[in-house]
Scaffold this motif. Sequence first.
Motif, short mmCIF file in Angstrom:
data_model
loop_
_atom_site.label_atom_id
_atom_site.label_comp_id
_atom_site.label_asym_id
_atom_site.label_seq_id
_atom_site.Cartn_x
_atom_site.Cartn_y
_atom_site.Cartn_z
N SER A 147 13.62 -0.47 -10.90
CA SER A 147 12.19 -0.15 -10.87
C SER A 147 11.95 0.80 -9.70
N ILE A 148 11.48 2.00 -10.01
CA ILE A 148 11.34 3.06 -9.00
C ILE A 148 9.87 3.40 -8.80
N MET A 149 9.43 3.41 -7.55
CA MET A 149 8.05 3.75 -7.15
C MET A 149 7.01 3.10 -8.06
N SER A 150 7.19 1.81 -8.32
CA SER A 150 6.30 1.09 -9.22
C SER A 150 5.72 -0.13 -8.51
N THR A 151 5.14 -1.05 -9.29
CA THR A 151 4.48 -2.20 -8.70
C THR A 151 4.39 -3.34 -9.71
N THR A 152 3.82 -4.46 -9.30
CA THR A 152 3.81 -5.68 -10.10
C THR A 152 2.59 -5.83 -11.00
N THR A 208 3.56 -10.85 -11.23
CA THR A 208 4.27 -11.44 -10.09
C THR A 208 4.96 -12.75 -10.44
N ASP A 209 4.22 -13.69 -10.99
CA ASP A 209 4.82 -15.00 -11.28
C ASP A 209 5.89 -14.88 -12.36
N ALA A 210 5.61 -14.08 -13.39
CA ALA A 210 6.58 -13.92 -14.47
C ALA A 210 7.87 -13.29 -13.98
N LEU A 211 7.76 -12.33 -13.06
CA LEU A 211 8.95 -11.67 -12.54
C LEU A 211 9.87 -12.66 -11.82
N GLY A 212 9.30 -13.74 -11.33
CA GLY A 212 10.10 -14.74 -10.63
C GLY A 212 11.11 -15.43 -11.52
N ALA A 213 10.95 -15.30 -12.84
CA ALA A 213 11.88 -15.93 -13.77
C ALA A 213 13.00 -15.00 -14.20
N LEU A 214 12.96 -13.74 -13.78
CA LEU A 214 14.00 -12.79 -14.18
C LEU A 214 15.33 -13.15 -13.52
N THR A 215 16.38 -13.04 -14.30
CA THR A 215 17.73 -13.26 -13.78
C THR A 215 18.59 -12.01 -13.87
N VAL A 216 18.06 -10.95 -14.45
CA VAL A 216 18.82 -9.72 -14.61
C VAL A 216 19.00 -9.04 -13.25
N PRO A 217 20.19 -8.48 -12.97
CA PRO A 217 20.36 -7.74 -11.72
C PRO A 217 19.33 -6.62 -11.60
N THR A 218 18.68 -6.56 -10.44
CA THR A 218 17.55 -5.64 -10.27
C THR A 218 17.63 -4.91 -8.95
N ALA A 219 17.24 -3.64 -8.98
CA ALA A 219 17.03 -2.86 -7.76
C ALA A 219 15.63 -2.28 -7.79
N VAL A 220 15.01 -2.21 -6.64
CA VAL A 220 13.68 -1.63 -6.49
C VAL A 220 13.77 -0.50 -5.48
N VAL A 221 13.40 0.70 -5.90
CA VAL A 221 13.44 1.88 -5.03
C VAL A 221 12.02 2.34 -4.78
N HIS A 222 11.68 2.61 -3.53
CA HIS A 222 10.32 3.05 -3.24
C HIS A 222 10.33 3.95 -2.01
N GLY A 223 9.48 4.97 -2.05
CA GLY A 223 9.34 5.86 -0.91
C GLY A 223 8.35 5.31 0.09
N ARG A 224 8.70 5.42 1.36
CA ARG A 224 7.80 4.96 2.41
C ARG A 224 6.58 5.86 2.54
N ALA A 225 6.66 7.08 1.96
CA ALA A 225 5.55 8.03 2.07
C ALA A 225 4.82 8.19 0.74
N ASP A 226 4.91 7.22 -0.14
CA ASP A 226 4.30 7.31 -1.47
C ASP A 226 2.78 7.12 -1.37
N LYS A 227 2.03 8.15 -1.76
CA LYS A 227 0.57 8.08 -1.73
C LYS A 227 -0.02 7.66 -3.07
N MET A 228 0.78 7.70 -4.13
CA MET A 228 0.28 7.33 -5.45
C MET A 228 0.39 5.83 -5.69
N VAL A 229 1.54 5.26 -5.35
CA VAL A 229 1.74 3.81 -5.44
C VAL A 229 2.24 3.37 -4.07
#
Length: 310
Positions: free
Chosen positions: A149-154, A234-255
């Motif tokens: 999940s890249i530059m996204s949210t819950t 948020t709560d539903a994501l807590g049940a995921l077991t699939v390997p996951t990476a989250v990438v996000h920019g520290r300077a992201d003004k959109m999200v």
Amino acid sequence: MSTTDGTAGSEELIAPLGPDLELCYQTFGSPDDEPLLLVMGLGGPMTWWPRELCERLADRGFYVVRYDNRDTGRSSRMDQRVRRSHLVRAFLGAAGSPPYSLTDLAGDAVGLLDHLGISSAHVAGVSMGGMIAQTVALEHPDRVRSLTSIMSTTGRRTVGWQHPALLPSLLWSRGEREGYIESSEKLWRIIGSPDYPTSAQELRDRAGETFDRGMSRMGVMRQMLAILGQPDRTDALGALTVPTAVVHGRADKMVHVSGGRATATAIPGAELVLVRGMGHDLPAGLYETFVATIRRTADRARRTVGAETP
């Protein structure tokens, strides 16, 4: 023509998913490699996944599939009309039924996998595409091998926020091709990566290509309503077991980066990759970061279930 060495993409093809829905897609690499589905964000055609990035992913052992979401590029247009007042009400949390939902968009992704005869794939999504990818993992868990999940949210309103002043910038003023190019360049100057700038000519070329592929102002508004009407996962994501990476920019003004942090916190075992100087785009200077993260996450899936047949 289609190639098998990852050096070039296939022709753009059409996947019929229903009587009123067709998706345009393209593949890179060998069908014998691990399938990787790339999902783009708001108003973005599949070409916003840069060709070089797709080729690098193919070189790392993926059969890469990129596609135009409905209402984008050369995929089907829906016919429901949306007014700006609908967006304002949705932004304020007013009840309403959008023309389609993230569940529908996730169903499109799964339908494309069905069309290609792919039982499961690694899935990576950007921005709205990250929301779609998360939804695929939640609602079709057997179809997802790993999630990036890249530059996204819950979907929770208190994280990953966007300043309301940016909303009008996502809709170019009425006018022709040049008006879209100018407004697009202005927007990407605001939300792009400050430490990895894109030249004015590149921004204009990309905007021109986007417009020529079939830019739909009404389609962008329909996608906005899907985003604004999304549930808090948020709560539903807590049940995921699939390997996951989250990438996000520290300077992201959109999200805001809080969206990435919240996503990684919600998903057990998720890897969080925060990138200094990255905004809300996929700059060439970070291609290797994206490739390495997606590859590393896919390898975690292989170690979990053992070597698998793509």
